[in-house]
Each structure stands twice: as structure tokens, then as C-alpha cells.
Scaffold this motif. Structure first.
Motif, PDB file in Angstrom:
ATOM      1  N   MET A   1      40.629  24.763  93.236  1.00 39.37           N
ATOM      2  CA  MET A   1      39.299  25.149  92.771  1.00 39.37           C
ATOM      3  C   MET A   1      38.346  23.966  92.812  1.00 39.37           C
ATOM      4  O   MET A   1      38.480  23.039  92.039  1.00 39.37           O
ATOM      5  CB  MET A   1      39.416  25.644  91.320  1.00 39.37           C
ATOM      6  CG  MET A   1      38.210  26.438  90.896  1.00 39.37           C
ATOM      7  SD  MET A   1      38.126  26.638  89.119  1.00 39.37           S
ATOM      8  CE  MET A   1      37.135  25.209  88.684  1.00 39.37           C
ATOM      9  N   SER A   2      37.388  24.011  93.774  1.00 37.19           N
ATOM     10  CA  SER A   2      36.512  22.855  93.878  1.00 37.19           C
ATOM     11  C   SER A   2      35.042  23.220  93.918  1.00 37.19           C
ATOM     12  O   SER A   2      34.181  22.379  93.736  1.00 37.19           O
ATOM     13  CB  SER A   2      36.868  22.062  95.132  1.00 37.19           C
ATOM     14  OG  SER A   2      36.739  22.926  96.240  1.00 37.19           O
ATOM     15  N   GLY A   3      34.733  24.483  94.150  1.00 38.23           N
ATOM     16  CA  GLY A   3      33.340  24.902  94.283  1.00 38.23           C
ATOM     17  C   GLY A   3      32.571  24.855  92.976  1.00 38.23           C
ATOM     18  O   GLY A   3      33.152  24.798  91.896  1.00 38.23           O
ATOM     19  N   VAL A   4      31.231  24.878  93.113  1.00 37.97           N
ATOM     20  CA  VAL A   4      30.339  24.916  91.949  1.00 37.97           C
ATOM     21  C   VAL A   4      29.967  26.378  91.686  1.00 37.97           C
ATOM     22  O   VAL A   4      29.659  27.121  92.611  1.00 37.97           O
ATOM     23  CB  VAL A   4      29.039  24.115  92.213  1.00 37.97           C
ATOM     24  CG1 VAL A   4      28.093  24.189  91.029  1.00 37.97           C
ATOM     25  CG2 VAL A   4      29.367  22.669  92.567  1.00 37.97           C
ATOM     26  N   LEU A   5      30.005  26.766  90.415  1.00 40.41           N
ATOM     27  CA  LEU A   5      29.642  28.131  90.058  1.00 40.41           C
ATOM     28  C   LEU A   5      28.162  28.195  89.678  1.00 40.41           C
ATOM     29  O   LEU A   5      27.697  27.413  88.841  1.00 40.41           O
ATOM     30  CB  LEU A   5      30.513  28.558  88.865  1.00 40.41           C
ATOM     31  CG  LEU A   5      30.676  30.060  88.633  1.00 40.41           C
ATOM     32  CD1 LEU A   5      31.332  30.734  89.827  1.00 40.41           C
ATOM     33  CD2 LEU A   5      31.496  30.305  87.366  1.00 40.41           C
ATOM     34  N   PHE A   6      27.420  29.117  90.309  1.00 37.39           N
ATOM     35  CA  PHE A   6      26.000  29.326  89.987  1.00 37.39           C
ATOM     36  C   PHE A   6      25.843  30.715  89.382  1.00 37.39           C
ATOM     37  O   PHE A   6      26.286  31.700  89.975  1.00 37.39           O
ATOM     38  CB  PHE A   6      25.145  29.249  91.258  1.00 37.39           C
ATOM     39  CG  PHE A   6      25.148  27.890  91.909  1.00 37.39           C
ATOM     40  CD1 PHE A   6      24.261  26.914  91.499  1.00 37.39           C
ATOM     41  CD2 PHE A   6      26.048  27.600  92.932  1.00 37.39           C
ATOM     42  CE1 PHE A   6      24.262  25.659  92.099  1.00 37.39           C
ATOM     43  CE2 PHE A   6      26.065  26.347  93.539  1.00 37.39           C
ATOM     44  CZ  PHE A   6      25.171  25.372  93.110  1.00 37.39           C
ATOM     45  N   VAL A   7      25.237  30.767  88.207  1.00 34.91           N
ATOM     46  CA  VAL A   7      24.972  32.059  87.560  1.00 34.91           C
ATOM     47  C   VAL A   7      23.489  32.383  87.754  1.00 34.91           C
ATOM     48  O   VAL A   7      22.624  31.588  87.381  1.00 34.91           O
ATOM     49  CB  VAL A   7      25.289  31.994  86.046  1.00 34.91           C
ATOM     50  CG1 VAL A   7      24.827  33.270  85.353  1.00 34.91           C
ATOM     51  CG2 VAL A   7      26.774  31.752  85.810  1.00 34.91           C
ATOM     52  N   ILE A   8      23.201  33.528  88.376  1.00 33.15           N
ATOM     53  CA  ILE A   8      21.810  33.955  88.552  1.00 33.15           C
ATOM     54  C   ILE A   8      21.588  35.232  87.747  1.00 33.15           C
ATOM     55  O   ILE A   8      22.291  36.232  87.937  1.00 33.15           O
ATOM     56  CB  ILE A   8      21.483  34.176  90.044  1.00 33.15           C
ATOM     57  CG1 ILE A   8      21.608  32.832  90.791  1.00 33.15           C
ATOM     58  CG2 ILE A   8      20.086  34.767  90.214  1.00 33.15           C
ATOM     59  CD1 ILE A   8      21.168  32.857  92.233  1.00 33.15           C
ATOM     60  N   SER A   9      20.626  35.174  86.812  1.00 39.39           N
ATOM     61  CA  SER A   9      20.316  36.333  85.968  1.00 39.39           C
ATOM     62  C   SER A   9      18.825  36.593  85.976  1.00 39.39           C
ATOM     63  O   SER A   9      18.034  35.757  86.439  1.00 39.39           O
ATOM     64  CB  SER A   9      20.751  36.072  84.509  1.00 39.39           C
ATOM     65  OG  SER A   9      22.119  35.764  84.418  1.00 39.39           O
ATOM     66  N   GLY A  10      18.435  37.730  85.431  1.00 39.67           N
ATOM     67  CA  GLY A  10      17.010  38.074  85.336  1.00 39.67           C
ATOM     68  C   GLY A  10      16.868  39.564  85.172  1.00 39.67           C
ATOM     69  O   GLY A  10      17.794  40.306  85.512  1.00 39.67           O
ATOM     70  N   PRO A  11      15.717  40.019  84.670  1.00 32.02           N
ATOM     71  CA  PRO A  11      15.517  41.448  84.461  1.00 32.02           C
ATOM     72  C   PRO A  11      15.728  42.256  85.738  1.00 32.02           C
ATOM     73  O   PRO A  11      15.497  41.755  86.845  1.00 32.02           O
ATOM     74  CB  PRO A  11      14.050  41.536  84.006  1.00 32.02           C
ATOM     75  CG  PRO A  11      13.746  40.194  83.445  1.00 32.02           C
ATOM     76  CD  PRO A  11      14.549  39.220  84.243  1.00 32.02           C
ATOM     77  N   SER A  12      16.148  43.495  85.559  1.00 33.74           N
ATOM     78  CA  SER A  12      16.340  44.391  86.688  1.00 33.74           C
ATOM     79  C   SER A  12      15.026  44.551  87.449  1.00 33.74           C
ATOM     80  O   SER A  12      13.976  44.762  86.847  1.00 33.74           O
ATOM     81  CB  SER A  12      16.804  45.750  86.152  1.00 33.74           C
ATOM     82  OG  SER A  12      17.131  46.602  87.198  1.00 33.74           O
ATOM     83  N   GLY A  13      15.060  44.405  88.753  1.00 33.31           N
ATOM     84  CA  GLY A  13      13.879  44.615  89.586  1.00 33.31           C
ATOM     85  C   GLY A  13      13.093  43.353  89.907  1.00 33.31           C
ATOM     86  O   GLY A  13      12.121  43.409  90.652  1.00 33.31           O
TER      87      GLY A  13
END
Ligand code: ADP
Ligand code: 5GP
Length: 185
Positions: A1-13
């Protein structure tokens, strides 16, 4: 496991899916984790491509097996990230994107302290409404609930690392690319 985790969030639409598609095309070392959901497929969805579509019973069985890195009830349906999907992608790619809601984002950050969290918003509520209508979301997809949840999501995203506004699509995509490339090659 070497990759970077990116979390992308935001309101629907707001355009998360549209932006993520551009990111994946422009950055070959980046992969999108495909989530599981109990929501009905919409036009353009394909099982195993946009989501793994599951019945509520199958989803709950996976919960009891501990198969999810995180899961949440979002706009009346279950959505979740399978741990096995993320493990495989982190082995293979420099960066892995979770395009998930803020509840899931917080849970992911508990497991992966180095995860980079990015919140995307639209220039106005009116614009979110127009985009949801433009996408053809119907009553079954809880249109009103999606709008009502937008403000709650904003409030619980204060601790996200980056906040971007998706007004001009290309400009926002370029800003996102800059953020991601500052963490991976
Ligand atoms: P999300 O994944 O955040 O729910 P989508 O990516 O499905 O949102 O986008 C919702 C709609 O808005 C789509 O019809 C998409 O083409 C449109 N859209 C996305 N970004 C923009 C933008 N910057 N300006 C105008 N429309 C946009
Ligand atoms: P949609 O139904 O428009 O595809 O997605 C609705 C919401 O569910 C979006 O906010 C999206 O980010 C979120 N979502 C998608 N997959 C997951 C997941 O695996 N986990 C969580 N917590 N949310 C998800």
C-alpha cells in the motif's frame, strides 16, 4: 500500500462526478474507487463502472461481514466503499479517489490519517438546483432531500483540507489537478 488517498465530497449536483472523470483522464496514475450502493441506476450508470448496484439485503450482509471501509445512508440509500477495492487500488496507483459524502469522508480520515480531503461547492444554491434539474434527477432520487442536505454537508466539511468552488468547470478541474499533483507525480 503506497498510494495517497483523496476524499472528494460536496453537495449533490455540484459536479463531483464530472470533475472526477476529467481528473482520471488527465492523471493516469490516479484511480477512482467504485462504491457500492442500493440506489437505482440512472441513465448513464453501469454496474461495476459507476457503482456496484446492490439490493439492501446484499448491502447489509456486506456490512455484517465487515467488508466496508466506510458506509453511510445518503439521501435515503446506502452507499459504501469496499475495503478490498481500496486496498487493491492503493497497491497499484499513486493516488486513489473516494468520491463520497461527508459522513464517509470523516470515517475514511479516521482510518487513513494522511488522506487528503477536498470539498467541492457550487457558486450558489440556485446553480445546484439548475444542475440537478439539468441532470434529469427525478422524484425517486429524492431531489428535495438532496437540496436540503447541501447545507448540512457544508457545515460538517469545515475540517476538510481544501475547499473549491466549481463555477467554471475547466478552471475548477485545473485547480483540482494542481492540488492532486502537489501530492503525487
Ligand atoms: P455530482 O456528481 O456532484 O452529483 P455531476 O457531476 O453529476 O454532480 O453534475 C451535475 C450536473 O451539473 C451535470 O449535468 C453536469 O454536466 C453539470 N455540471 C458539472 N459541472 C458544471 C459546471 N462547472 N458548470 C455547469 N454545469 C456543470
Ligand atoms: P449519487 O446518487 O448522486 O451518485 O451520489 C449521492 C451521494 O453519495 C454523493 O454525495 C456521493 O459522494 C455519495 N457517495 C457515493 N459513493 C459513496 C460511498 O461509497 N460512501 C459514501 N459515504 N458516500 C458515497
Amino acid at each position: 500500500m503506497s498510494g495517497v488517498l483523496f476524499v472528494i465530497s460536496g453537495p449533490s449536483g455540484v459536479g463531483k462526478g464530472t470533475l472526477v472523470k476529467i481528473l482520471i483522464e488527465k492523471i493516469p496514475s490516479l484511480a477512482l474507487s467504485i462504491s457500492a450502493t442500493t440506489r437505482k441506476p440512472r441513465i448513464g450508470d453501469a454496474d461495476g463502472v459507476t457503482y456496484f448496484f446492490m439490493t439492501k439485503e446484499d448491502f447489509e450482509q456486506k456490512i455484517s461481514q465487515g467488508a466496508f471501509l466506510e458506509y453511510a445512508n445518503v439521501h435515503g440509500n446506502y452507499y459504501g466503499t469496499l475495503q478490498s477495492t481500496v486496498d487493491d487500488l492503493l497497491d497499484e496507483y499513486a493516488g486513489v479517489i473516494l468520491e463520497i459524502d461527508v459522513q464517509g469522508g470523516h470515517l475514511a480520515k479516521l482510518h487513513y490519517k494522511d488522506a487528503v480531503t477536498i470539498f467541492i461547492d457550487a457558486p450558489s444554491e440556485e446553480e445546484i438546483k439548475n444542475r440537478l434539474i439539468g441532470r434529469g434527477s427525478d422524484v425517486e432520487e429524492n431531489f428535495e432531500l438532496r437540496l436540503a442536505n447541501a447545507q448540512k454537508e457544508r457545515e460538517s466539511a469545515k475540517d476538510y483540507d481544501f475547499h473549491l468552488i466549481n463555477d467554471d468547470l475547466n478552471e475548477c478541474a485545473n485547480n483540482l489537478i494542481k492540488v492532486i499533483k502537489s501530492y503525487i507525480q
